[in-house]
Design an enzyme around this catalytic site. Structure first.
Site, PDB file in Angstrom:
ATOM      1  CD  GLU A 102      -2.880  -1.170   0.074  1.00  0.00           C
ATOM      2  OE1 GLU A 102      -3.085  -0.108  -0.547  1.00  0.00           O
ATOM      3  OE2 GLU A 102      -3.421  -2.238  -0.235  1.00  0.00           O
ATOM      4  CG  ASP A 159       2.911  -7.068  -6.405  1.00  0.00           C
ATOM      5  OD1 ASP A 159       2.238  -6.642  -5.451  1.00  0.00           O
ATOM      6  OD2 ASP A 159       2.454  -7.830  -7.286  1.00  0.00           O
TER       7      ASP A 159
END
EC number: 3.4.-.-
Length: 480
Positions: A129, A198
């Site tokens: 996040e 990621d």
């Protein structure tokens, strides 16, 4: 229900495209936002967004749990190489989920912490996040909504981020007003955003000392659990971009850093135990759960399990039993925040707040900027009918750590109970401002300045603060 929660968990790493057929979809968050929105505009949007979040979800006001989440988040920020404004908060719902909103607002659901078997798995989601925020994914995808009014934009983003968790009755008129625009101007999110989040998240994990394999491992475990427990995969899992290939890409990225072993912090296990006992609406059921697991040896960390047992006993009103569980924990960890705060809570509930004051005075002196300890100390002073001292203690604290809404709320209460009406209004205003309620905060300061018995110097301070907030309000309206 568990299968559904685990399925939802996968959304926080997959974040599929927003669409009306997928009410649980979470948006991607994205890159170089300054060309789209100024810092002040993003701050306005973040404040308006949080109003909807607070209406829709139970944001925790527990200082110990929130402090843990904020500490973990800031440790990752420090390792990310992307400093900036971030606000981490806990949502007390069992959903396995997390989201990032405008202005660095990052919400972590209690269910995510409980589903994480290691601290690295929890850190992996937070790092993902963070990457969405640091790369301005949301602001880039937001460009199509630039012509919408601020409240409508914030509501649209809240609906996008929270999906079906937004109560349809909340702001129904606003929802109707933006429905057509939302259908025509959906925010588009790309596979590249997810891959970038990621990649950057794994790099952050590794720099922070966590196992970089925690990210693909957690994703893989959640996906496997969903397949095993629910043969009919929800549509949003079948249609989101990249599942197995994305996990493989994350695994390859982790392999570049190599395996790292880092033991979970005690605070991680304590937070999980706390949330586990809070998840039971009936405190006696929580007591029975911890008693049984301790008897059978079914736990990952005995210290945390006994802490959860002591918390459950306290909530059930079995104070002496709670104290018996807590005493050896305090002997082994005399400076552990969780145990000190619980000890003070037990003393207050037992009608002995003076003992809580005595026990917390030295720890607060050693950590004057520590939120949970200072709040527990002030609450104990209040319970001991010493509101003026509580207010003085909190004034010293906010000089070091301003901006914490529950602290200002407690200060307003202490001021009111000590007969300081102007300060009651003042700290009520600060509480509202810290809760993203600018206009109500201004009204409180105006009420304070109307008092007849207000001190000249305090009046000058209140007027200066009022002028500051009024200037913010004018600037915000000028940007709408």
């Amino acid at each position: 229900m568990r299968a559904r929660s685990l399925a939802i968990a996968l959304l926080l790493v997959v974040l599929p495209s927003l669409g009306p057929a997928d009410p649980f979809a979470l948006p991607d968050f994205g890159s170089s936002a300054d060309t789209i929105m100024s810092r002040a505009e993003e701050r306005d949007l973040g404040q308006e967004f949080m109003k909807w979040v607070r209406k829709a979800l139970p944001i925790s006001d527990d200082p110990v749990l929130t402090d843990y989440i904020q500490t973990l988040g800031q440790q990752l920020v420090a390792s990310s190489g992307n400093p900036g404004h971030y606000d981490f908060f806990l949502i007390e719902e069992p959903t396995v989920n997390a989201f990032a909103g405008p202005d660095g607002r990052i919400g972590i659901f209690a269910g995510l912490i409980l589903a994480s078997q290691t601290e690295g798995e929890l850190a992996a989601v937070v790092a993902h996040e963070l990457a969405h925020v640091s790369q301005d994914h949301l602001m880039r995808s937001f460009e199509a909504q630039r012509q919408m009014a601020l409240p409508a934009t914030a509501l649209l983003l809240a609906a996008a981020v929270l999906g079906a968790t937004v109560d349809a009755n909340i702001g129904a008129a606003g929802l109707m007003g933006i429905q057509g625009a939302a259908a025509q101007q959906q925010i588009n999110f790309t596979r590249a955003n997810e891959e970038e989040a990621d990649r950057i998240g794994i790099d952050t994990l590794a720099r922070a000392g966590h196992n970089p394999y925690a990210m693909p491992g957690f994703f893989q475990r959640l996906a496997k659990s969903t397949r095993v427990s629910d043969s009919k995969t929800p549509e949003f899992l079948r249609t989101h971009p990249v599942t197995t290939s994305r996990i493989a890409d994350a695994m390859n990225r982790a392999r570049q850093h190599g395996l790292r072993q880092r033991p979970d912090s005690l605070r991680f296990h304590l937070a999980r135990a706390n949330l586990r006992q809070r998840s039971e609406s009936n405190p006696q059921r929580a007591v029975d759960h911890f008693a049984k697991t301790l008897e059978q040896g079914r736990y990952r960390d005995e210290t945390a399990q006994r802490y959860g047992y002591a918390l459950a006993l306290t909530r059930a009103g079995q104070l002496e039993a709670a104290r018996r569980q807590l005493s050896p924990l305090l002997e082994q960890h005399p400076s552990q925040t969780e145990f000190l705060v619980l000890g003070a809570d037990i003393d207050r509930r037992a009608g002995n707040p003076e003992q809580a004051v005595r026990d917390l005075k030295a720890p607060v002196g050693l950590a004057p900027g520590h939120w949970p300890l200072n709040q527990a100390y002030a609450e104990s002073l209040m319970a001991a009918s010493r509101p003026a001292e509580a207010l003085s203690a909190l004034q010293r604290f906010v000089a070091l750590r301003p901006g914490i809404a529950p602290i200002y709320e407690l200060m307003a209460d202490a001021a009111g109970k000590s007969g300081q009406r102007a300060l009651n209004y003042r700290y009520r205003a600060e509480y509202l401002y810290a809760s993203d309620e600018l206009e109500p905060a201004i009204r409180q300061l105006e009420l304070a300045l109307r008092l007849d018995d207000i001190d000249f110097h305090l009046a000058a301070q209140l007027q200066a603060r009022l002028s500051e907030l009024q200037a913010m309000e004018r600037a915000r309206k000028g940007r709408e």
